[in-house]
Design an enzyme around this catalytic site. Structure first.
Site: not given
Ligand code: NAD
Length: 504
Positions: A196, A272, A307, A407
């Site tokens: 996906k 992750e 990330c 973040e």
């Protein structure tokens, strides 16, 4: 009529290809490209222009059901799961070769779909994806079981078997590479996959599906269902016939994946997730210019949509003024917003207008919290047509501020001064995240101590973002519990079976 450009380093070459590109937009289920069962489609926009790039089949729960059923059927048939290891290796090596052959098409699709500069795709994403397929192909005949020491009246064998159907749910920041990091180890171990992709970057996965089929991955073994996270992603996470979710994305959705597993069949979940990587620069840094170069690349590369972006610059107080001055000069010369299709461009737009708004919102919060904005902070002049944000730097940041805690996932760096190693460690660990860290010092003891004390899955010393396929990549704390790349990852797509044979 002018001749077609052949020079891959020219902007014209990529623009001409962009005009001709006709991406596949359907789902890929059971070896065939098909429309969504509802007939629905969603638009994917070019972030540099906000023009519609394609209308893509919008999968939802029904399509996920079909894809999982095809994957399960293929798995049970043994056509892939029990294929001789060397034959499975041949197929995945062929995938790697096809990726090389179609490198420009793959690079172009991700460039148009999510705005990353073409040079990054050509130099990082596509070669990184090729290497991923090669590496995991190489692991296939290295997966071993064991015979344990038992009483002579028994033989105990531990074998490793694939899990079944693996749902791979990936983000948009490295569309091809994240799909490769997830699908390659799952397939190497003999599983079937339903991928996906992120709704912001649905296109390259469909070309990947075509190339996997061409390489000889049997029908049903690899499927792609594009669609929204709350529909297709959720349906995959809750599916009773999915044996594992391999997830990369935000911490928030990573947690949801664990909830879905608990609400359904206790499927395995590897996550992750996000990060807030500290780059710790000590006053005894060996070569400050090198540290500055890595610090700049570490936050502005891929527009900061990384990330492990080095978004927290922990700089020892006595070095701070010099560091900031050199950082600004280096950033100004090496990261200028531009047309992503131009190979000279180092900084593209952010993925969506929403992401742009979010990043600009964080910049406002930094100002409101009392941090000093010394560079960028707005949409660069001349780039209003796309989702651009200028490379931004805050100084005088406190670890408690929102811009130091959350973040941002954009080109925003925060300089947080510290007095000594103890304080640097405390600030570095003052985060819910723990994906990566880097340490810049010429003192061996300090380097080792900090490497030990920093809570992060990856620690770089006197470099940033180095590594190869053998390096486990994944986080501590709320950066997730999975590991990408590395041999451990292929094993994480297997389960052990203990076979106890009575010889008595
Ligand atoms: P996201 O979590 O919003 O989406 C990731 C994927 O999850 C997408 O495919 C999305 O459609 C799906 N999804 C969204 N909501 C869902 C739901 N309710 N149920 C099921 N699926 C859902 O993340 P993003 O914005 O695409 O990517 C950015 C994030 O990814 C950042 O936090 C970044 O740090 C992280 N990331 C981590 C790594 C790593 O290796 N640790 C690598 C790349 C990106």
């Amino acid at each position: 009529m002018t001749a077609t450009a052949t020079d891959r380093t020219s902007s014209r070459y990529w623009h001409e290809r962009a005009v001709r590109v006709k991406p596949e937009t359907r789902l890929f289920i059971g070896g065939k490209f098909v429309d969504a069962s509802s007939g629905a489609r969603f638009q994917t926009l070019n972030p540099a222009t906000r023009q519609v790039l394609a209308e893509v089949a919008q999968g939802a729960a029904k399509d996920v059901d079909l894809a999982v059923a095809a994957a399960k059927k293929a798995f049970r048939s043994g056509i892939w799961s029990r294929m001789a290891p060397r034959s499975r290796m041949d197929v995945l090596f062929k995938v790697a070769r096809l990726l090389e052959q179609y490198a420009d098409d793959l690079a172009l699709l991700d460039c148009l779909d999510m705005g990353k500069p073409i040079s990054e795709l050509v130099n990082i994403d596509v070669p990184g994806s090729v290497m991923t397929w090669q590496y995991f192909a190489e692991t296939i005949d290295k997966i071993e079981g064991a015979v344990t020491s038992t009483d002579p009246s028994a033989l105990h064998m531990i074998t490793r078997e694939p899990l079944g159907v693996v749902g791979c749910v990936v983000p948009w920041n490295y569309p091809l590479m994240m799909a490769s990091w997830k699908a390659a180890p799952a397939l190497a171990a003999g599983n079937s996959v339903v991928l996906k992709p992120a709704e912001q970057s649905p296109l390259s996965a469909l070309l990947l599906a075509r190339l996997l089929a061409e390489a000889g991955v049997p029908d049903g073994v690899f499927n792609v269902v594009n669609g929204y996270g709350e529909d297709a992603g959720r349906a995959l996470g809750l599916h009773m016939d999915v044996n594992k979710i391999a997830f990369t994305g935000s911490t928030e959705v990573g947690k949801l994946m664990m909830v879905y597993a608990g609400q359904s069949n206790m499927k395995r979940v590897s996550t992750e997730c996000g990060g807030k990587t500290p780059q710790i620069i000590l006053r005894d840094v060996g070569d400050l210019d090198t540290a500055v170069r890595y610090a700049v690349n570490g936050i502005y590369g891929n527009q900061g949509e990384v990330c492990n972006a080095g978004s927290r610059l922990l700089v020892q107080e006595s070095l701070a003024d010099t560091f900031i001055e050199r950082f600004r000069a280096r950033a100004a010369e090496s990261f200028r917003p531009g047309d992503p299709l131009d190979p000279a461009t180092t900084m593209g737009p952010l993925v969506t207008p929403e992401q742009q708004k979010r990043v600009l919102g964080y910049i406002e919060s930094g100002k409101a919290d009392g941090a000093t904005l010394v560079m960028g902070g707005s949409v660069p002049a001349g780039f209003q047509q796309g989702n651009y944000v200028a490379p931004t730097l805050f100084t005088g940041v406190k670890s408690s501020m929102k811009i130091a805690q959350e973040e941002i996932f954009g080109p925003v760096a925060a300089v947080i001064p510290f007095k000594d190693v103890g304080e640097a460690t405390r600030i570095a660990n003052d985060s819910i995240y723990g994906l990566a860290a880097s340490i810049w010092t010429s003192d061996l003891t300090t380097a080792h101590r900090l490497a030990r004390d920093v809570e992060a899955g990856v620690v770089w010393i006197n470099c940033f973002d180095h590594g190869d396929m053998t390096m486990p990549f994944g986080g501590y704390k709320q950066s997730g519990q999975g590991r990408d790349k590395c041999f451990e990852t292929v094993l994480a797509h297997t389960q052990t079976k203990s076979i106890w044979i009575n010889l008595g």
